[in-house]
Design a protein around this motif. Structure first.
Motif, PDB file in Angstrom:
ATOM      1  N   LYS A  15       0.833  -1.196   0.000  1.00 59.14           N
ATOM      2  CA  LYS A  15       0.000   0.000   0.000  1.00 59.14           C
ATOM      3  C   LYS A  15       0.868   1.245   0.000  1.00 59.14           C
ATOM      4  O   LYS A  15       1.898   1.312   0.663  1.00 59.14           O
ATOM      5  N   LEU A  16       0.423   2.243  -0.754  1.00 59.37           N
ATOM      6  CA  LEU A  16       1.185   3.491  -0.852  1.00 59.37           C
ATOM      7  C   LEU A  16       1.282   4.186   0.500  1.00 59.37           C
ATOM      8  O   LEU A  16       2.319   4.760   0.836  1.00 59.37           O
ATOM      9  N   GLY A  17       0.227   4.118   1.294  1.00 60.13           N
ATOM     10  CA  GLY A  17       0.247   4.746   2.615  1.00 60.13           C
ATOM     11  C   GLY A  17       1.333   4.172   3.506  1.00 60.13           C
ATOM     12  O   GLY A  17       2.036   4.913   4.203  1.00 60.13           O
ATOM     13  N   ASP A  18       1.472   2.844   3.491  1.00 56.08           N
ATOM     14  CA  ASP A  18       2.528   2.212   4.292  1.00 56.08           C
ATOM     15  C   ASP A  18       3.910   2.600   3.790  1.00 56.08           C
ATOM     16  O   ASP A  18       4.830   2.828   4.577  1.00 56.08           O
ATOM     17  N   MET A  19       4.051   2.690   2.478  1.00 54.25           N
ATOM     18  CA  MET A  19       5.339   3.080   1.915  1.00 54.25           C
ATOM     19  C   MET A  19       5.698   4.515   2.292  1.00 54.25           C
ATOM     20  O   MET A  19       6.851   4.811   2.595  1.00 54.25           O
ATOM     21  N   LEU A  20       4.708   5.398   2.263  1.00 53.02           N
ATOM     22  CA  LEU A  20       4.965   6.798   2.626  1.00 53.02           C
ATOM     23  C   LEU A  20       5.324   6.933   4.097  1.00 53.02           C
ATOM     24  O   LEU A  20       6.211   7.715   4.459  1.00 53.02           O
ATOM     25  N   ILE A  21       4.642   6.180   4.947  1.00 60.33           N
ATOM     26  CA  ILE A  21       4.969   6.218   6.377  1.00 60.33           C
ATOM     27  C   ILE A  21       6.403   5.763   6.597  1.00 60.33           C
ATOM     28  O   ILE A  21       7.173   6.414   7.320  1.00 60.33           O
ATOM     29  N   ASN A  22       6.785   4.651   5.966  1.00 61.76           N
ATOM     30  CA  ASN A  22       8.165   4.162   6.092  1.00 61.76           C
ATOM     31  C   ASN A  22       9.169   5.184   5.565  1.00 61.76           C
ATOM     32  O   ASN A  22      10.227   5.399   6.161  1.00 61.76           O
ATOM     33  N   ALA A  23       8.844   5.820   4.439  1.00 58.90           N
ATOM     34  CA  ALA A  23       9.757   6.801   3.853  1.00 58.90           C
ATOM     35  C   ALA A  23       9.899   8.024   4.745  1.00 58.90           C
ATOM     36  O   ALA A  23      11.004   8.566   4.899  1.00 58.90           O
ATOM     37  N   PHE A  24       8.793   8.478   5.345  1.00 57.91           N
ATOM     38  CA  PHE A  24       8.872   9.631   6.256  1.00 57.91           C
ATOM     39  C   PHE A  24       9.672   9.292   7.512  1.00 57.91           C
ATOM     40  O   PHE A  24      10.426  10.128   8.019  1.00 57.91           O
ATOM     41  N   THR A  65      14.115   5.486  -0.187  1.00 59.79           N
ATOM     42  CA  THR A  65      13.287   4.488   0.490  1.00 59.79           C
ATOM     43  C   THR A  65      12.089   4.121  -0.363  1.00 59.79           C
ATOM     44  O   THR A  65      11.749   2.936  -0.499  1.00 59.79           O
ATOM     45  N   LEU A  66      11.443   5.111  -0.963  1.00 60.96           N
ATOM     46  CA  LEU A  66      10.312   4.821  -1.847  1.00 60.96           C
ATOM     47  C   LEU A  66      10.750   4.002  -3.053  1.00 60.96           C
ATOM     48  O   LEU A  66      10.064   3.065  -3.464  1.00 60.96           O
ATOM     49  N   ALA A  67      11.886   4.345  -3.622  1.00 60.91           N
ATOM     50  CA  ALA A  67      12.368   3.620  -4.800  1.00 60.91           C
ATOM     51  C   ALA A  67      12.669   2.165  -4.468  1.00 60.91           C
ATOM     52  O   ALA A  67      12.352   1.268  -5.244  1.00 60.91           O
ATOM     53  N   ILE A  68      13.245   1.920  -3.312  1.00 61.25           N
ATOM     54  CA  ILE A  68      13.555   0.544  -2.914  1.00 61.25           C
ATOM     55  C   ILE A  68      12.276  -0.234  -2.667  1.00 61.25           C
ATOM     56  O   ILE A  68      12.122  -1.365  -3.115  1.00 61.25           O
ATOM     57  N   GLN A  69      11.316   0.380  -1.970  1.00 65.57           N
ATOM     58  CA  GLN A  69      10.077  -0.323  -1.649  1.00 65.57           C
ATOM     59  C   GLN A  69       9.223  -0.574  -2.888  1.00 65.57           C
ATOM     60  O   GLN A  69       8.522  -1.581  -2.959  1.00 65.57           O
ATOM     61  N   ARG A  70       9.270   0.299  -3.852  1.00 63.38           N
ATOM     62  CA  ARG A  70       8.495   0.115  -5.076  1.00 63.38           C
ATOM     63  C   ARG A  70       9.173  -0.855  -6.024  1.00 63.38           C
ATOM     64  O   ARG A  70       8.601  -1.270  -7.017  1.00 63.38           O
ATOM     65  N   GLY A  71      10.421  -1.209  -5.759  1.00 64.69           N
ATOM     66  CA  GLY A  71      11.135  -2.142  -6.606  1.00 64.69           C
ATOM     67  C   GLY A  71      11.841  -1.479  -7.766  1.00 64.69           C
ATOM     68  O   GLY A  71      12.283  -2.144  -8.687  1.00 64.69           O
TER      69      GLY A  71
END
Length: 95
Positions: A15-24, A65-71
C-alpha cells in the motif's frame, strides 16, 4: 506482514500509505541524524547551512526508500554499489 520480511524486502508493503509512512520515518531519522552529527562535531556555524544539509539528506532518504520499496532499485544493486541505471558492459557489444 512480518517485521523481518519487510526489513529484508522479502515482503515489502504493497500500500502506498505504508510506503509513505516508512519513507517519512527514514527521512526523519536522516534529518535529525545529520543535525546531531553536525552539531556534535561543531561543523555548523550557520544554522541555515545545517538545516539545508539535513533537508537534502532527508529528501534523498525519502525518495530512495520509496524507490527501494516500489522495486525501482534492486537490493542487490545497492549492496553491490551499482547505480539504478547501469551501463551495459563492453563484452556485450559485437564488432
Amino acid at each position: 506482514m512480518l517485521r523481518n520480511k519487510i526489513l529484508n524486502l522479502k515482503d515489502p508493503p504493497q500500500k502506498l500509505g505504508d510506503m509513505l509512512i516508512n519513507a517519512f520515518i527514514m527521512a526523519g531519522l536522516g534529518f535529525f541524524g545529520t543535525l546531531i552529527g553536525l552539531g556534535s562535531t561543531g561543523l555548523t556555524s550557520d544554522l541555515r547551512a545545517g538545516l539545508l544539509t539535513a533537508g537534502i539528506n532527508a529528501g534523498f532518504q525519502f525518495f530512495m526508500t520509496l524507490a527501494i520499496q516500489r522495486g525501482l532499485v534492486k537490493k542487490e544493486e545497492i549492496e553491490a554499489g551499482k547505480s539504478a541505471v547501469a551501463l551495459p558492459e563492453a563484452s556485450n557489444y559485437k564488432e
